[in-house]
Design a protein around this motif. Structure first.
Motif, PDB file in Angstrom:
ATOM      1  N   THR A 157     166.531  98.147  98.884  1.00  0.00           N
ATOM      2  CA  THR A 157     166.814  98.197  97.447  1.00  0.00           C
ATOM      3  C   THR A 157     168.299  98.008  97.184  1.00  0.00           C
ATOM      4  OG1 THR A 157     164.917  99.643  97.031  1.00  0.00           O
ATOM      5  CG2 THR A 157     166.680  99.646  95.390  1.00  0.00           C
ATOM      6  N   THR A 158     169.143  98.654  97.990  1.00  0.00           N
ATOM      7  CA  THR A 158     170.596  98.492  97.833  1.00  0.00           C
ATOM      8  C   THR A 158     171.006  97.049  98.055  1.00  0.00           C
ATOM      9  OG1 THR A 158     171.001 100.772  98.541  1.00  0.00           O
ATOM     10  CG2 THR A 158     172.846  99.224  98.699  1.00  0.00           C
ATOM     11  N   TYR A 159     170.457  96.418  99.081  1.00  0.00           N
ATOM     12  CA  TYR A 159     170.775  95.015  99.362  1.00  0.00           C
ATOM     13  C   TYR A 159     170.361  94.114  98.208  1.00  0.00           C
ATOM     14  CZ  TYR A 159     170.822  90.497 101.748  1.00  0.00           C
ATOM     15  OH  TYR A 159     171.060  89.179 102.095  1.00  0.00           O
ATOM     16  N   ARG A 160     169.193  94.340  97.651  1.00  0.00           N
ATOM     17  CA  ARG A 160     168.712  93.529  96.538  1.00  0.00           C
ATOM     18  C   ARG A 160     169.599  93.699  95.302  1.00  0.00           C
ATOM     19  NH1 ARG A 160     162.254  95.009  97.431  1.00  0.00           N
ATOM     20  NH2 ARG A 160     162.229  94.311  99.606  1.00  0.00           N
ATOM     21  N   MET A 161     170.051  94.916  95.071  1.00  0.00           N
ATOM     22  CA  MET A 161     170.964  95.136  93.954  1.00  0.00           C
ATOM     23  C   MET A 161     172.297  94.430  94.184  1.00  0.00           C
ATOM     24  SD  MET A 161     169.974  96.744  91.256  1.00  0.00           S
ATOM     25  CE  MET A 161     171.574  97.198  90.606  1.00  0.00           C
ATOM     26  N   ASP A 162     172.796  94.497  95.403  1.00  0.00           N
ATOM     27  CA  ASP A 162     174.096  93.903  95.711  1.00  0.00           C
ATOM     28  C   ASP A 162     174.054  92.383  95.655  1.00  0.00           C
ATOM     29  OD1 ASP A 162     175.136  96.412  96.064  1.00  0.00           O
ATOM     30  OD2 ASP A 162     175.049  96.377  98.253  1.00  0.00           O
ATOM     31  N   THR A 163     172.941  91.790  96.070  1.00  0.00           N
ATOM     32  CA  THR A 163     172.875  90.324  96.161  1.00  0.00           C
ATOM     33  C   THR A 163     172.226  89.672  94.956  1.00  0.00           C
ATOM     34  OG1 THR A 163     170.777  90.466  97.385  1.00  0.00           O
ATOM     35  CG2 THR A 163     172.835  90.376  98.680  1.00  0.00           C
ATOM     36  N   ARG A 164     171.350  90.391  94.255  1.00  0.00           N
ATOM     37  CA  ARG A 164     170.596  89.784  93.150  1.00  0.00           C
ATOM     38  C   ARG A 164     170.717  90.552  91.833  1.00  0.00           C
ATOM     39  NH1 ARG A 164     165.020  88.641  96.591  1.00  0.00           N
ATOM     40  NH2 ARG A 164     166.039  87.577  98.333  1.00  0.00           N
ATOM     41  N   ASN A 165     171.402  91.700  91.911  1.00  0.00           N
ATOM     42  CA  ASN A 165     171.568  92.542  90.726  1.00  0.00           C
ATOM     43  C   ASN A 165     170.217  92.893  90.101  1.00  0.00           C
ATOM     44  OD1 ASN A 165     173.168  93.999  88.918  1.00  0.00           O
ATOM     45  ND2 ASN A 165     173.153  92.337  87.404  1.00  0.00           N
ATOM     46  N   ALA A 166     169.249  93.162  90.958  1.00  0.00           N
ATOM     47  CA  ALA A 166     167.908  93.499  90.488  1.00  0.00           C
ATOM     48  C   ALA A 166     167.187  94.301  91.562  1.00  0.00           C
ATOM     49  CB  ALA A 166     167.116  92.242  90.166  1.00  0.00           C
ATOM     50  N   THR A 167     166.281  95.136  91.129  1.00  0.00           N
ATOM     51  CA  THR A 167     165.410  95.836  92.069  1.00  0.00           C
ATOM     52  C   THR A 167     163.961  95.511  91.719  1.00  0.00           C
ATOM     53  OG1 THR A 167     165.285  97.815  90.684  1.00  0.00           O
ATOM     54  CG2 THR A 167     167.031  97.741  92.345  1.00  0.00           C
ATOM     55  N   TYR A 168     163.114  95.523  92.704  1.00  0.00           N
ATOM     56  CA  TYR A 168     161.709  95.206  92.515  1.00  0.00           C
ATOM     57  C   TYR A 168     160.957  95.661  93.755  1.00  0.00           C
ATOM     58  CZ  TYR A 168     163.244  91.380  95.455  1.00  0.00           C
ATOM     59  OH  TYR A 168     163.813  90.653  96.477  1.00  0.00           O
ATOM     60  N   VAL A 169     159.664  95.783  93.643  1.00  0.00           N
ATOM     61  CA  VAL A 169     158.808  96.082  94.789  1.00  0.00           C
ATOM     62  C   VAL A 169     158.098  94.797  95.175  1.00  0.00           C
ATOM     63  CG1 VAL A 169     156.864  97.432  95.651  1.00  0.00           C
ATOM     64  CG2 VAL A 169     158.505  98.465  94.062  1.00  0.00           C
ATOM     65  N   ALA A 170     158.355  94.312  96.360  1.00  0.00           N
ATOM     66  CA  ALA A 170     157.744  93.078  96.843  1.00  0.00           C
ATOM     67  C   ALA A 170     156.430  93.387  97.551  1.00  0.00           C
ATOM     68  CB  ALA A 170     158.683  92.347  97.791  1.00  0.00           C
ATOM     69  N   VAL A 171     155.573  92.387  97.609  1.00  0.00           N
ATOM     70  CA  VAL A 171     154.314  92.537  98.331  1.00  0.00           C
ATOM     71  C   VAL A 171     154.578  92.920  99.777  1.00  0.00           C
ATOM     72  CG1 VAL A 171     152.294  91.289  99.185  1.00  0.00           C
ATOM     73  CG2 VAL A 171     153.013  90.998  96.800  1.00  0.00           C
ATOM     74  N   ALA A 172     155.582  92.312 100.393  1.00  0.00           N
ATOM     75  CA  ALA A 172     155.883  92.607 101.794  1.00  0.00           C
ATOM     76  C   ALA A 172     156.267  94.065 102.012  1.00  0.00           C
ATOM     77  CB  ALA A 172     157.012  91.698 102.290  1.00  0.00           C
ATOM     78  N   ASP A 173     156.851  94.707 101.006  1.00  0.00           N
ATOM     79  CA  ASP A 173     157.219  96.117 101.144  1.00  0.00           C
ATOM     80  C   ASP A 173     156.005  96.981 101.467  1.00  0.00           C
ATOM     81  OD1 ASP A 173     159.684  95.217 100.297  1.00  0.00           O
ATOM     82  OD2 ASP A 173     159.667  96.260  98.376  1.00  0.00           O
ATOM     83  N   ALA A 174     154.848  96.556 100.981  1.00  0.00           N
ATOM     84  CA  ALA A 174     153.628  97.344 101.147  1.00  0.00           C
ATOM     85  C   ALA A 174     152.896  97.043 102.450  1.00  0.00           C
ATOM     86  CB  ALA A 174     152.681  97.091  99.972  1.00  0.00           C
ATOM     87  N   ALA A 175     153.339  96.045 103.182  1.00  0.00           N
ATOM     88  CA  ALA A 175     152.600  95.594 104.368  1.00  0.00           C
ATOM     89  C   ALA A 175     152.259  96.718 105.348  1.00  0.00           C
ATOM     90  CB  ALA A 175     153.372  94.474 105.075  1.00  0.00           C
ATOM     91  N   PRO A 176     153.211  97.563 105.739  1.00  0.00           N
ATOM     92  CA  PRO A 176     152.859  98.604 106.713  1.00  0.00           C
ATOM     93  C   PRO A 176     151.772  99.557 106.221  1.00  0.00           C
ATOM     94  CG  PRO A 176     155.244  98.345 106.548  1.00  0.00           C
ATOM     95  CD  PRO A 176     154.648  97.576 105.407  1.00  0.00           C
ATOM     96  N   ASP A 177     151.763  99.852 104.938  1.00  0.00           N
ATOM     97  CA  ASP A 177     150.799 100.820 104.400  1.00  0.00           C
ATOM     98  C   ASP A 177     149.395 100.249 104.317  1.00  0.00           C
ATOM     99  OD1 ASP A 177     152.368 103.263 103.701  1.00  0.00           O
ATOM    100  OD2 ASP A 177     153.518 101.792 102.573  1.00  0.00           O
ATOM    101  N   ILE A 178     149.277  98.953 104.134  1.00  0.00           N
ATOM    102  CA  ILE A 178     147.937  98.359 104.021  1.00  0.00           C
ATOM    103  C   ILE A 178     147.461  97.756 105.338  1.00  0.00           C
ATOM    104  CG2 ILE A 178     148.208  97.960 101.553  1.00  0.00           C
ATOM    105  CD1 ILE A 178     148.705  95.012 102.130  1.00  0.00           C
ATOM    106  N   GLY A 179     148.268  97.917 106.390  1.00  0.00           N
ATOM    107  CA  GLY A 179     147.821  97.509 107.715  1.00  0.00           C
ATOM    108  C   GLY A 179     148.152  96.086 108.110  1.00  0.00           C
ATOM    109  N   ILE A 180     149.069  95.443 107.395  1.00  0.00           N
ATOM    110  CA  ILE A 180     149.535  94.103 107.787  1.00  0.00           C
ATOM    111  C   ILE A 180     150.618  94.283 108.840  1.00  0.00           C
ATOM    112  CG2 ILE A 180     150.675  91.988 107.038  1.00  0.00           C
ATOM    113  CD1 ILE A 180     147.917  92.154 105.890  1.00  0.00           C
ATOM    114  N   THR A 181     150.305  93.959 110.086  1.00  0.00           N
ATOM    115  CA  THR A 181     151.244  94.181 111.190  1.00  0.00           C
ATOM    116  C   THR A 181     151.830  92.891 111.742  1.00  0.00           C
ATOM    117  OG1 THR A 181     149.415  94.187 112.778  1.00  0.00           O
ATOM    118  CG2 THR A 181     150.086  96.323 111.860  1.00  0.00           C
ATOM    119  N   THR A 182     151.293  91.751 111.334  1.00  0.00           N
ATOM    120  CA  THR A 182     151.829  90.473 111.792  1.00  0.00           C
ATOM    121  C   THR A 182     153.134  90.169 111.059  1.00  0.00           C
ATOM    122  OG1 THR A 182     150.461  89.364 110.143  1.00  0.00           O
ATOM    123  CG2 THR A 182     149.575  89.531 112.370  1.00  0.00           C
ATOM    124  N   PRO A 183     153.988  89.297 111.616  1.00  0.00           N
ATOM    125  CA  PRO A 183     155.230  88.943 110.922  1.00  0.00           C
ATOM    126  C   PRO A 183     154.961  88.371 109.529  1.00  0.00           C
ATOM    127  CG  PRO A 183     155.330  88.231 113.206  1.00  0.00           C
ATOM    128  CD  PRO A 183     153.919  88.702 112.965  1.00  0.00           C
TER     129      PRO A 183
END
Length: 236
Positions: free
Chosen positions: A165-191
Motif C-alpha cells: 500500500t505504501t509503495y502504491r501511494m508513493d508511485t501512483r498516489n492511490a491505494t486499492y485492493v488488487a485481485v492478486a492481493d487476495a490470491a493467498p487467501d483463495i488458494g491461488i499459489t501459482t505465480p
C-alpha cells in the motif's frame, strides 16, 4: 470516448491477450480465480454472516456463478487493459452488472461487441449468457458482485498489505485492493502476472511476476484514463 471503442473493446483485448499468452483466452485465465473466489465465499459463509443461496439468487442460478465471476473479471480486464491480478477488486466486482442491467447502453452477449469466449469454458458461458434468460444473467451478476465484495473487504484488512500500500501511494498516489492481493487467501499459489511486482511486496504467500509486454495501460487500476466515461452511474 467514441461509441466504436465500446463496440470493439472486448474483441480487441481478447485478440491481443491470446496473441501474448500462447493462445489462451482471457476468460480461461479468469476461470481459476472465479472458482477459487466462490470456493472461498462458500467456505466462509458462516463467518461472513451471509449466504448467496438465501439471497437474491433463484433456483439454478448458483451453478452459473463461476461463469459470472469469470466474466466480470474478463470484461474488466478489457475495460482497463490489465492482467487479472492487477484488477482493482472494487471496480471489477461490478463490471458484469453494468453489462446486464443497462440494456441499450451495452452490447448484447454473443454479438461482435460482446463476443463469446473461446477455450474450455465456452459452454458454461453460453449456458449463462445465451440461454435467453437475461434476468438470470442479471441475478448472477449480482451474485458475482457479492462474492468479490466480500473478498474485497476481507483482503483490505490484511496487515501484510502495508508495504504494498505504501509503495502504491508513493508511485501512483492511490491505494486499492488488487485481485492478486487476495490470491493467498483463495488458494491461488501459482505465480501471478502483474505489471509491477513491487506493488505486491510483502504479501505473504503471493508470488508476483512481470506480465508479458503490452498487457498493461499506464495509470491506476481503478482510474484508467481510457475508459472512465464508459461507466454508467455506480451501482450499490
Amino acid at each position: 470516448m467514441s461509441e466504436s471503442y465500446l463496440e470493439t473493446m472486448v474483441r480487441r483485448h481478447a485478440e491481443q491477450f491470446v496473441a501474448r499468452h500462447d493462445g489462451q483466452h482471457p476468460y480461461t485465465a479468469c476461470w481459476p480465480w472465479a472458482e477459487a473466489s466462490l470456493s472461498w465465499s462458500q467456505a466462509n459463509a458462516e463467518h461472513l454472516g451471509y449466504s448467496l443461496y438465501r439471497s437474491y439468487l433463484q433456483n439454478g442460478d448458483a451453478e452459473h456463478l463461476v461463469a459470472g465471476i469469470a466474466e466480470t473479471l474478463r470484461l474488466n480486464m478489457a475495460r482497463h487493459r490489465r492482467s487479472v491480478g492487477d484488477l482493482n477488486l472494487d471496480t471489477a466486482r461490478s463490471e458484469l452488472r453494468y453489462w446486464t442491467r443497462h440494456a441499450g447502453d451495452y452490447p448484447e452477449p454473443g454479438t461482435p461487441a460482446w463476443p463469446e469466449p473461446t477455450g474450455p469454458y465456452t459452454d458454461q458461458w453460453r449456458a449463462l449468457f445465451l440461454s435467453g434468460d437475461s434476468d438470470r444473467a442479471a441475478r448472477v451478476a449480482w451474485g458475482a458482485n457479492r462474492v468479490l465484495y466480500d473478498l474485497l473487504v476481507h483482503t483490505a484488512k490484511k496487515r501484510d498489505r502495508a508495504a504494498a500500500t505504501t509503495y502504491r501511494m508513493d508511485t501512483r498516489n492511490a491505494t486499492y485492493v488488487a485481485v492478486a492481493d487476495a490470491a493467498p487467501d483463495i488458494g491461488i499459489t501459482t505465480p501471478v502476472e502483474v505489471h509491477d511486482p513491487l506493488a505486491y511486496q510483502g504479501i505473504a504467500g503471493l508470488t508476483a511476476v512481470p506480465e508479458p509486454s503490452g498487457d498493461h495501460v499506464n495509470g491506476d487500476p481503478g482510474e484508467s484514463g481510457l475508459v472512465q466515461d464508459l461507466h454508467p452511474p455506480n451501482l450499490a
